[in-house]
Design an enzyme around this catalytic site. Sequence first.
Site, PDB file in Angstrom:
ATOM      1  N   ASP A 157       0.825  -1.210   0.000  1.00 41.82           N
ATOM      2  CA  ASP A 157       0.000   0.000   0.000  1.00 41.82           C
ATOM      3  C   ASP A 157       0.862   1.263   0.000  1.00 41.82           C
ATOM      4  O   ASP A 157       2.075   1.208   0.226  1.00 41.82           O
ATOM      5  CB  ASP A 157      -0.970   0.008   1.198  1.00 41.82           C
ATOM      6  CG  ASP A 157      -0.337  -0.564   2.470  1.00 41.82           C
ATOM      7  OD1 ASP A 157       0.898  -0.510   2.591  1.00 41.82           O
ATOM      8  OD2 ASP A 157      -1.083  -1.057   3.328  1.00 41.82           O
ATOM      9  N   GLU A 162      -9.747  -1.638   5.402  1.00 43.03           N
ATOM     10  CA  GLU A 162     -10.307  -1.328   6.709  1.00 43.03           C
ATOM     11  C   GLU A 162     -11.617  -2.085   6.913  1.00 43.03           C
ATOM     12  O   GLU A 162     -12.323  -2.397   5.947  1.00 43.03           O
ATOM     13  CB  GLU A 162     -10.585   0.184   6.810  1.00 43.03           C
ATOM     14  CG  GLU A 162      -9.354   1.075   6.659  1.00 43.03           C
ATOM     15  CD  GLU A 162      -8.539   1.210   7.948  1.00 43.03           C
ATOM     16  OE1 GLU A 162      -8.428   0.230   8.711  1.00 43.03           O
ATOM     17  OE2 GLU A 162      -7.996   2.317   8.168  1.00 43.03           O
ATOM     18  N   ASN A 192      -7.419  -2.815  14.482  1.00 40.80           N
ATOM     19  CA  ASN A 192      -8.827  -2.986  14.083  1.00 40.80           C
ATOM     20  C   ASN A 192      -9.020  -4.167  13.131  1.00 40.80           C
ATOM     21  O   ASN A 192     -10.111  -4.381  12.617  1.00 40.80           O
ATOM     22  CB  ASN A 192      -9.356  -1.700  13.424  1.00 40.80           C
ATOM     23  CG  ASN A 192      -8.649  -1.381  12.110  1.00 40.80           C
ATOM     24  OD1 ASN A 192      -7.756  -2.120  11.674  1.00 40.80           O
ATOM     25  ND2 ASN A 192      -9.046  -0.299  11.472  1.00 40.80           N
ATOM     26  N   HIS A 251      -7.359  -4.614  10.173  1.00 42.35           N
ATOM     27  CA  HIS A 251      -7.098  -4.386   8.747  1.00 42.35           C
ATOM     28  C   HIS A 251      -5.839  -5.135   8.293  1.00 42.35           C
ATOM     29  O   HIS A 251      -4.927  -5.381   9.068  1.00 42.35           O
ATOM     30  CB  HIS A 251      -7.049  -2.891   8.403  1.00 42.35           C
ATOM     31  CG  HIS A 251      -5.838  -2.141   8.884  1.00 42.35           C
ATOM     32  ND1 HIS A 251      -5.898  -0.822   9.274  1.00 42.35           N
ATOM     33  CD2 HIS A 251      -4.540  -2.489   9.037  1.00 42.35           C
ATOM     34  CE1 HIS A 251      -4.691  -0.413   9.620  1.00 42.35           C
ATOM     35  NE2 HIS A 251      -3.849  -1.403   9.490  1.00 42.35           N
TER      36      HIS A 251
HETATM   37  C1  F6R Z   1       1.411  -1.438   6.056  1.00 42.79           C
HETATM   38  C2  F6R Z   1       0.103  -2.127   6.139  1.00 42.79           C
HETATM   39  C3  F6R Z   1      -0.676  -2.119   7.408  1.00 42.79           C
HETATM   40  C4  F6R Z   1       0.166  -2.477   8.638  1.00 42.79           C
HETATM   41  C5  F6R Z   1      -0.684  -2.450   9.900  1.00 42.79           C
HETATM   42  C6  F6R Z   1       0.142  -2.716  11.146  1.00 42.79           C
HETATM   43  O1  F6R Z   1       1.982  -1.601   4.775  1.00 42.79           O
HETATM   44  O2  F6R Z   1      -0.338  -2.647   5.158  1.00 42.79           O
HETATM   45  O3  F6R Z   1      -1.752  -3.005   7.296  1.00 42.79           O
HETATM   46  O4  F6R Z   1       0.705  -3.768   8.461  1.00 42.79           O
HETATM   47  O5  F6R Z   1      -1.286  -1.209  10.016  1.00 42.79           O
HETATM   48  O6  F6R Z   1       1.026  -1.642  11.329  1.00 42.79           O
HETATM   49  P1  F6R Z   1       2.145  -1.685  12.466  1.00 42.79           P
HETATM   50  O7  F6R Z   1       3.115  -2.729  12.059  1.00 42.79           O
HETATM   51  O8  F6R Z   1       2.756  -0.311  12.429  1.00 42.79           O
HETATM   52  O9  F6R Z   1       1.457  -2.003  13.745  1.00 42.79           O
END
Ligand code: F6R
Length: 244
Positions: A68, A144, A137, A139
Amino acid sequence: MVKVRILGDEGAVAQAVARRVQRLLASAPSAVLGLPTGRTPVELYARLRRAHAAGRVDFSRATTFNLDEFLGLPPDHPGSYRSFMDEHLFRHVNLNPRRIHFLHGGAVDPDRECARYEAAIRRAGGIDLQIVGIGANGHIGFNEPGAALSADSHRARLEPGTRRSNAALFGGRASAVPREALSMGVGTILRAGAIVLMATGASKAPAIATALGGPVTTRMPASFLQLHHDVEFVLDREAAGTLR
Ligand code: F6R
């Protein structure tokens, strides 16, 4: 059936996933990797950098696709996920720049950019190993929770909590985090040959428990990983929470 590995701490999680990448590239040097950003993989990338410097992993024939990118940010913006990857991995290893793929956050036509990305993944022969993190959450990528999910790469609106957890990339200001992103879809992720979800810390425990033990629902995007035939959750003790 999701495989679950519970390890002592986040260093052990990073080490296990780094070893998996090293094994894959040793047996299939031109493998296609799907990569996440965020806090969780920072230690993974540190270990891959060290392994590369020690001659234990060769990226020269590998291809990468990141999950992303923030919409509206050009790749060289300091808050972009592309800059994050340059800093933590790309600049330090011998990936061929032509085989590093990213959703372009500065694209003038986001829908077209997402279609281009899906076509590039198909042309590369699909993703062999997709590594993902998980939001508190539930995702995965920037898919989301909601009433519906997108199968393919798409333009995504970020939840306030997701913007807050990315504030560090923007000088600590959640208000500076873009409201939208481009993200692989849940279908893009599920089309990978194998998927590894890495999660560390107690804040992820409720999402992990629901993603593994609850129903498959768009309210918990990570629950869709239950549908994949080769998926492993690599967790530290805190993220595993009350799992047995
Ligand atoms: C990032 C992504 C997100 C993260 C998720 C966890 O490329 O796709 O889904 O993997 O938000 O983020 P952290 O590792 O910062 O807790």
